[in-house]
Design a protein around this motif. Structure first.
Motif, PDB file in Angstrom:
ATOM      1  N   GLY A  58      -0.235  -7.379  -9.735  1.00 63.26           N
ATOM      2  CA  GLY A  58       0.583  -5.362  -9.887  1.00 63.26           C
ATOM      3  C   GLY A  58       0.376  -4.891  -9.591  1.00 63.26           C
ATOM      4  N   MET A  59      -0.892  -3.958 -10.572  1.00 64.57           N
ATOM      5  CA  MET A  59      -1.593  -2.976 -10.040  1.00 64.57           C
ATOM      6  C   MET A  59      -1.781  -1.917  -9.207  1.00 64.57           C
ATOM      7  SD  MET A  59      -0.656  -1.880 -13.509  1.00 64.57           S
ATOM      8  CE  MET A  59      -1.478  -0.083 -13.611  1.00 64.57           C
ATOM      9  N   ASP A  60      -2.730  -3.108  -8.616  1.00 66.06           N
ATOM     10  CA  ASP A  60      -3.105  -3.251  -6.929  1.00 66.06           C
ATOM     11  C   ASP A  60      -1.935  -2.512  -5.959  1.00 66.06           C
ATOM     12  OD1 ASP A  60      -5.725  -3.292  -7.668  1.00 66.06           O
ATOM     13  OD2 ASP A  60      -5.592  -5.016  -7.338  1.00 66.06           O
ATOM     14  N   PRO A  79       6.616   0.056  -9.343  1.00 62.94           N
ATOM     15  CA  PRO A  79       7.453   0.630  -7.795  1.00 62.94           C
ATOM     16  C   PRO A  79       7.513  -0.741  -7.374  1.00 62.94           C
ATOM     17  CG  PRO A  79       6.405   2.404  -8.226  1.00 62.94           C
ATOM     18  CD  PRO A  79       5.604   0.988  -8.573  1.00 62.94           C
ATOM     19  N   GLN A  80       6.873  -0.707  -6.663  1.00 63.31           N
ATOM     20  CA  GLN A  80       7.225  -2.456  -4.788  1.00 63.31           C
ATOM     21  C   GLN A  80       7.091  -3.697  -5.747  1.00 63.31           C
ATOM     22  OE1 GLN A  80       4.396  -0.043  -5.205  1.00 63.31           O
ATOM     23  NE2 GLN A  80       5.691   1.058  -3.246  1.00 63.31           N
ATOM     24  N   VAL A  81       6.683  -3.729  -7.570  1.00 61.81           N
ATOM     25  CA  VAL A  81       6.875  -5.162  -7.271  1.00 61.81           C
ATOM     26  C   VAL A  81       8.402  -5.018  -7.923  1.00 61.81           C
ATOM     27  CG1 VAL A  81       5.944  -6.236  -9.226  1.00 61.81           C
ATOM     28  CG2 VAL A  81       4.456  -5.667  -8.830  1.00 61.81           C
ATOM     29  N   ARG A  82       8.787  -4.063  -8.816  1.00 63.85           N
ATOM     30  CA  ARG A  82       9.892  -3.645  -8.850  1.00 63.85           C
ATOM     31  C   ARG A  82      11.155  -4.331  -7.813  1.00 63.85           C
ATOM     32  NH1 ARG A  82       9.582   0.181 -11.426  1.00 63.85           N
ATOM     33  NH2 ARG A  82       9.169  -0.029 -13.679  1.00 63.85           N
ATOM     34  N   GLN A  83      11.049  -3.361  -6.908  1.00 57.60           N
ATOM     35  CA  GLN A  83      11.899  -3.361  -5.387  1.00 57.60           C
ATOM     36  C   GLN A  83      12.049  -4.939  -4.819  1.00 57.60           C
ATOM     37  OE1 GLN A  83      13.524  -0.710  -4.278  1.00 57.60           O
ATOM     38  NE2 GLN A  83      14.779  -2.327  -3.980  1.00 57.60           N
ATOM     39  N   ALA A  84      10.949  -5.402  -5.452  1.00 56.98           N
ATOM     40  CA  ALA A  84      10.870  -7.164  -4.897  1.00 56.98           C
ATOM     41  C   ALA A  84      12.034  -7.919  -5.965  1.00 56.98           C
ATOM     42  CB  ALA A  84       9.588  -7.584  -4.791  1.00 56.98           C
ATOM     43  N   ALA A  85      11.864  -7.663  -6.900  1.00 54.57           N
ATOM     44  CA  ALA A  85      12.385  -8.209  -7.769  1.00 54.57           C
ATOM     45  C   ALA A  85      14.492  -8.367  -7.548  1.00 54.57           C
ATOM     46  CB  ALA A  85      12.069  -8.268  -8.933  1.00 54.57           C
ATOM     47  N   VAL A  86      14.359  -6.810  -7.207  1.00 55.36           N
ATOM     48  CA  VAL A  86      15.750  -6.341  -6.826  1.00 55.36           C
ATOM     49  C   VAL A  86      16.251  -6.883  -5.601  1.00 55.36           C
ATOM     50  CG1 VAL A  86      17.141  -4.641  -6.359  1.00 55.36           C
ATOM     51  CG2 VAL A  86      15.608  -4.179  -9.063  1.00 55.36           C
ATOM     52  N   ASP A  87      15.366  -7.013  -5.019  1.00 56.62           N
ATOM     53  CA  ASP A  87      15.505  -7.428  -3.436  1.00 56.62           C
ATOM     54  C   ASP A  87      16.166  -8.770  -3.115  1.00 56.62           C
ATOM     55  OD1 ASP A  87      15.340  -5.470  -2.346  1.00 56.62           O
ATOM     56  OD2 ASP A  87      13.392  -5.253  -1.538  1.00 56.62           O
ATOM     57  N   ALA A  88      14.696  -9.740  -4.472  1.00 58.11           N
ATOM     58  CA  ALA A  88      15.375 -11.317  -4.869  1.00 58.11           C
ATOM     59  C   ALA A  88      16.552 -11.188  -5.342  1.00 58.11           C
ATOM     60  CB  ALA A  88      14.394 -11.675  -5.872  1.00 58.11           C
ATOM     61  N   GLY A  89      17.502 -10.299  -6.073  1.00 60.32           N
ATOM     62  CA  GLY A  89      18.611 -10.147  -6.830  1.00 60.32           C
ATOM     63  C   GLY A  89      19.335  -9.875  -8.012  1.00 60.32           C
ATOM     64  N   MET A 149       2.948  -9.501  -1.021  1.00 62.46           N
ATOM     65  CA  MET A 149       2.345 -10.407   0.878  1.00 62.46           C
ATOM     66  C   MET A 149       3.520  -9.391   1.942  1.00 62.46           C
ATOM     67  SD  MET A 149       2.957 -14.693   0.724  1.00 62.46           S
ATOM     68  CE  MET A 149       4.093 -14.700  -0.334  1.00 62.46           C
ATOM     69  N   ARG A 150       4.852  -8.914   0.858  1.00 60.49           N
ATOM     70  CA  ARG A 150       5.054  -8.287   2.281  1.00 60.49           C
ATOM     71  C   ARG A 150       5.018  -7.025   1.812  1.00 60.49           C
ATOM     72  NH1 ARG A 150      11.474  -6.182  -0.141  1.00 60.49           N
ATOM     73  NH2 ARG A 150      10.050  -5.027  -1.150  1.00 60.49           N
ATOM     74  N   ASP A 151       5.013  -5.684   0.578  1.00 63.80           N
ATOM     75  CA  ASP A 151       4.040  -4.655   0.427  1.00 63.80           C
ATOM     76  C   ASP A 151       2.561  -4.324   1.243  1.00 63.80           C
ATOM     77  OD1 ASP A 151       6.844  -3.285  -0.056  1.00 63.80           O
ATOM     78  OD2 ASP A 151       6.467  -4.426  -1.221  1.00 63.80           O
ATOM     79  N   GLY A 152       2.065  -5.805   0.198  1.00 58.47           N
ATOM     80  CA  GLY A 152       0.624  -5.342   0.323  1.00 58.47           C
ATOM     81  C   GLY A 152      -0.420  -4.041  -0.516  1.00 58.47           C
ATOM     82  N   VAL A 153      -1.289  -4.399  -0.566  1.00 59.60           N
ATOM     83  CA  VAL A 153      -1.836  -4.084  -1.859  1.00 59.60           C
ATOM     84  C   VAL A 153      -2.765  -3.267  -0.865  1.00 59.60           C
ATOM     85  CG1 VAL A 153      -3.128  -5.884  -3.144  1.00 59.60           C
ATOM     86  CG2 VAL A 153      -4.273  -5.346  -1.458  1.00 59.60           C
ATOM     87  N   ARG A 154      -3.061  -1.699  -2.277  1.00 56.07           N
ATOM     88  CA  ARG A 154      -2.980  -0.171  -1.552  1.00 56.07           C
ATOM     89  C   ARG A 154      -4.611  -0.111  -1.190  1.00 56.07           C
ATOM     90  NH1 ARG A 154      -0.213   2.723  -6.308  1.00 56.07           N
ATOM     91  NH2 ARG A 154      -1.258   0.864  -7.348  1.00 56.07           N
ATOM     92  N   ASP A 155      -5.139   0.603  -0.554  1.00 55.56           N
ATOM     93  CA  ASP A 155      -6.529   1.436   0.191  1.00 55.56           C
ATOM     94  C   ASP A 155      -7.497   2.066  -0.940  1.00 55.56           C
ATOM     95  OD1 ASP A 155      -8.717   2.315   0.925  1.00 55.56           O
ATOM     96  OD2 ASP A 155      -7.825   2.198   2.788  1.00 55.56           O
ATOM     97  N   PRO A 156      -8.213   1.418  -1.661  1.00 59.48           N
ATOM     98  CA  PRO A 156      -8.768   2.012  -2.851  1.00 59.48           C
ATOM     99  C   PRO A 156      -9.172   3.908  -2.572  1.00 59.48           C
ATOM    100  CG  PRO A 156      -9.998  -0.075  -2.267  1.00 59.48           C
ATOM    101  CD  PRO A 156      -8.773   0.322  -1.431  1.00 59.48           C
ATOM    102  N   ALA A 197       5.684 -11.594  -4.441  1.00 64.51           N
ATOM    103  CA  ALA A 197       6.837 -12.104  -2.930  1.00 64.51           C
ATOM    104  C   ALA A 197       5.977 -10.143  -2.640  1.00 64.51           C
ATOM    105  CB  ALA A 197       7.176 -11.873  -3.211  1.00 64.51           C
ATOM    106  N   ALA A 198       6.060  -8.748  -3.294  1.00 68.10           N
ATOM    107  CA  ALA A 198       5.533  -8.062  -2.747  1.00 68.10           C
ATOM    108  C   ALA A 198       4.567  -7.882  -2.527  1.00 68.10           C
ATOM    109  CB  ALA A 198       5.649  -6.675  -4.283  1.00 68.10           C
TER     110      ALA A 198
END
Length: 889
Positions: free
Chosen positions: A578-580, A584-594, A495-502, A492-493
């Motif tokens: 998750g690293m890409d 922090p974005q993965v953690r926030q997606a988990a919190v947003d889910a509940g 698709m929502r936040d996207g991977v970073r530009d290296p 979910a993270a």
């Protein structure tokens, strides 16, 4: 005719008039113009259209002048508000306000006589009212206070679940049966002047009123007398009216009752926790003896409980407050217990020599639950009670609730609770045999929860075998890590936040990121994949050690799309994803889910993305429900409405927040549907017999210490977990045990017993419900290559980086971990050590002790060090995450 006889005025409009006319004109009031018809000039420079009356002579002129002077110096049209020299005087009244003989502002200033009179009148009225109120109030009767009512808990359909709370565990005893040490303990701790004071503390009352006026937490009286009155009042509503009534009763009690009577009443009506009202019930509950047999040390502890059993009972009350752990409560209780004994010595209530006898804390007995709270009922009651206490806006506390008189309508559905209990019990009886396999089948625990996506209602839980024997609610947070069931939040993270530009820095905006397509994107699925930062640098911890991620069964894929990676539960693609994206974005997606943030370990450990967190079954079910309901997150709840004596004091008000776009939620659901509904998915054992669509995910953690299945239909989301943990909370060294061989299986996966329980329960829970389908997902995101996959030939530097895995130090590490006992996959008990992680958790330490005290962090590594490096998780993390992350299911 005399020459003094008044002559007739000249005709109207005539001129002249002579000296007499001039005199008459001069005698007219200033500001008024002479009659223009008389032709007499005036002193005014203004014109007036009002005709001036003509006067018959000097007498009339004088009268007219006298009438005009009342208008002031400039000759107004009528009398002013002040004293009228030409008008009648004002009449004086009994209450002279406004004042009759003053002008201007003085007219509105009350006289000292008026002020004094009103003050005396007010005091007299107040005294009369107080006298009447004092005569009307009655002294509290302990017999009435003892008639506490039950709390009635209702199922979701309004039928009665259980009545419990007020009628049990209370016995009034006389002052002669209450040890002097108990009386002195509460005096030293709460009211040192009890034997001399009047029973009322004006300062304490002032503080309470001020606090109520500010809308803050209400407070009780500060004297033992006031506390006795408060305890004895059946109506515990925090209002000014009740506070005033308490004040008058306290004054009356202080004046009319003897101090021993007040002390007897106080100790017999106070609440000591665990449903115990009164000192006799407390003595039996905590020490199994009568109150008269208590020693000073035990008395000091029971006096400690009057501060609030929620935070001072060593057994803990985490369901009400996460800070009220057994450990924290024990520390608080020991500190206050010791302080009370010391105060008793200072106050001359306890000889110092006797104080020296009590060095060891008198640990109370373990709690015993009412038989009617057996099975699942006790867990349901505890969950509903905790929710109501933590969410009502009337400051109703655990102590208030324990007094009884409440009707609590829950969200629990009796049919589904029974179905979940039966599903777990059937699987346990059929497969788990502690007598036959004591080394592998002891301490096996299951937990579960079921939540409605459209409402957030918790309709069923499984808390353990019996609430009167197993006191931990397994549906709540236990410390069991969730493994690969965490992967949907990573997707979910992405698709929502996207991977970073290296090519850019680590903190990037959404415009600089690339949203990921689960079907078009491909990641490296190799076993023991070397995990890298988003920019291609090899990830290392602070000691410079790398991370090699393993897959379940050491399977390997050169490249794999994210849908298939989820379907077969490959670890390396999601760890790198998750690293890409960024932890922090993965953690926030988990919190947003509940999920609750305090259930997620800190730090940027790569294994975070494959489930080293330890949320509860309730939260896992609720967070998956967010995807089931198109990305709308709702807090799970267990109480619909609470009434006290027929009056509603709490009503749940749902709050829905859109945390993910519907397209993202639909795509997550569609990928999870592949896990269950498509051949080769790890969750196919969770398919339902009626063929309805199911989306879900399996999860297995490090060392095979916990296993999960979390899945949902459009109408219901359910989470089931399994683990092994010693049920004896007094065992300070207890830890999660491996499940290799448990239930006669070589290894426990989420697809085994947890998925079986899920399917059995959901078959009953969904019977007769509409066969709804999940929404068709719209294409989302772009094709992304990750984990070292390139669309072009790698550069020399990249080739050199890839060849690092064959350097001597790493080869030595691999050879170390490849000894016969470790490399033999046929011996599962030896396949996981501190250097090579197992299962999705990728965590080689314990998955966390009870309550999640030991999750997160990194230990071990492929280097030559003989001891593991320090953990990298935060203080709430612990030993999680091996250097070769583990396989998962």
């Amino acid at each position: 005719m005399s020459e003094h006889r008044r002559k007739q005025p000249p005709p109207q409009g005539g001129q002249g008039g002579g000296r007499a006319a001039a005199r008459r004109a001069a005698q007219r009031p200033a500001g008024r113009r002479a009659d223009p018809t008389r032709g007499v000039p005036t002193a005014s420079h203004t014109e007036s259209s009002d005709p001036e009356p003509s006067y018959g002579g000097r007498a009339e002129a004088r009268k007219a002048a006298q009438r005009g002077r009342g208008g002031g110096r400039r000759g107004g049209a009528g009398p002013a508000p002040g004293r009228a020299r030409g008008g009648p005087p004002r009449k004086k009244r009994i209450i002279d306000y406004p004042r009759h003989d003053k002008d201007g502002w003085q007219r509105w200033t009350p006289s000292w006589k008026l002020v004094t009179g009103l003050f005396i009148g007010f005091l007299g009225s107040l005294l009369a009212a107080a006298t009447i109120a004092y005569s009307l109030v009655e002294e509290p009767k302990m017999s009435l206070a003892a008639q506490a009512q039950n709390n009635v808990y209702l199922w979701d359909d309004g039928s009665q679940m259980v009545a419990t709370g007020g009628e049990t565990n209370r016995q009034i005893v006389g002052i002669e049966q209450i040890p002097a040490a108990m009386q002195n303990a509460v005096i030293s701790a709460e009211n040192k002047t009890f034997r001399e004071d009047s029973g009322v503390d004006p300062m304490g009352i002032g503080r309470a009123v001020f606090n109520m006026a500010r809308g803050g937490q209400t407070q009780g009286g500060s004297t033992i007398t006031q506390q006795f009155v408060k305890n004895a009042m059946l109506n515990q509503e925090q209002t000014y009216t009740r506070k005033v009534k308490e004040l008058f009763i306290s004054i009356k009690v202080g004046a009319d009752m003897e101090k021993p009577e007040i002390m007897e009443g106080y100790l017999n009506t106070s609440y000591y926790g665990r449903g115990a009202y009164g000192i006799q019930a407390a003595a039996r509950t905590y020490y199994g003896k009568d109150s008269k047999e208590l020693n000073p040390s035990e008395c000091a502890f029971l006096a400690t409980l009057l501060k609030g059993a929620t935070y001072y009972d060593p057994n803990g009350a985490e369901s009400i407050d996460s800070n009220a752990t057994a450990e924290n409560n024990t520390k608080r209780a020991q500190k206050r217990w010791s302080w009370i004994l010391d105060e008793m010595v200072k106050d001359g209530h306890l000889p110092e020599a006797e104080r020296e006898k009590y060095k060891e804390f008198p640990m109370p007995d373990k709690p015993k639950k009412d038989a009617q709270l057996g099975g699942q009922i006790g867990y349901l009651v505890d969950l509903a009670k905790a929710y109501f206490i933590n969410n009502n806006d009337r400051n109703i506390t655990a102590d208030d609730l324990a007094k009884g008189g409440y009707e609590i309508k829950t969200t629990f559905n009796e049919k589904r609770v029974n179905a979940l209990n039966k599903a777990v019990t059937d699987v346990y009886k059929k497969n788990i045999d502690p007598k036959e396999r004591p080394k592998t089948d002891t301490h096996v625990q299951f937990g579960g929860a079921s939540v409605e996506p459209e409402t957030g209602k918790i309709v069923a839980i499984y808390g353990g075998a019996d609430a009167t024997k197993h006191f931990t609610n397994n549906a709540d947070q236990t410390g069991a890590q969730v493994g690969s069931t965490f992967k949907p939040y990573v997707l979910a993270a992405a698709m929502r936040d996207g991977v970073r530009d290296p090519k850019l820095g680590p903190d990037q905006s959404l415009d600089e990121r690339t949203p990921v397509s689960p079907d078009k994107s491909r990641y490296n699925g190799k076993n023991k994949l070397k995990i890298k930062e988003y920019n291609g640098d090899v990830w290392t911890n602070e000691e410079g050690k790398e991370w090699l991620q393993r897959n379940d069964g050491d399977e390997s894929w050169d490249e794999i799309d994210l849908r298939k990676a989820m379907k077969v539960s490959a670890n390396s693609p999601f760890v790198q994803l998750g690293m890409d994206v960024g932890i922090p974005q993965v953690r926030q997606a988990a919190v947003d889910a509940g999920l609750l943030e305090d259930s997620l370990p800190g730090g940027d450990n790569p294994s975070f993305s494959i489930g080293i967190s330890d949320p509860s079954a309730i939260r896992m079910a609720a967070s998956y429900a967010t995807f089931a309901d198109n990305g709308t997150q709702r807090e799970p709840y267990s109480v619909e409405e609470v009434k006290e004596r027929g009056v509603t004091v709490f009503k749940h008000e749902g709050k829905a927040e859109n945390k993910f776009d519907a397209d993202i939620a639909h795509n997550v659901t569609d990928v999870l549907k592949s896990v269950v509904m498509e051949k080769g998915g790890t969750g196919t054992s969770a398919q339902l017999p009626d063929g309805r669509e199911v989306a879900g995910k399996t999860g297995t953690t490090d060392g095979n210490k916990s296993a999960w299945f979390v899945g949902y239909t459009p109408q219901l989301s359910t989470a089931i977990d399994m683990y092994r943990l010693d049920d004896n909370a007094e065992n300070k060294n207890r830890e999660f045990l491996k499940m290799f061989g448990t239930g006669g299986q070589d290894k426990i996966h989420g697809a085994s017993f947890p998925a079986d329980i899920w399917a059995d329960y959901m078959t009953v829970a969904m019977k007769g419900k509409d066969l709804l389908k999940f929404p068709e997902p719209e294409p989302i995101g772009e094709a992304v290559l990750g984990g070292g996959l390139k669309s072009e030939e790698p550069s020399p530097s990249e080739s050199a980086t890839e060849s690092e895995s064959a350097d001597p130090s790493e080869s030595a590490s691999e050879s170390e971990s490849a000894d016969p006992s470790e490399s033999a996959t046929t011996d599962p008990t030896e396949s996981c050590d501190q250097w090579n992680g197992c299962e999705d958790g990728g965590a080689n330490g314990d998955p966390g002790g009870p309550g999640g005290q030991n999750s997160g962090g990194v230990i071990g590594g492929p280097g030559t060090s003989s001891s593991p490096p320090p953990e990298t998780g935060d203080s709430e993390g612990g030993n999680g995450g091996g250097w070769i992350g583990g396989p998962g299911g």
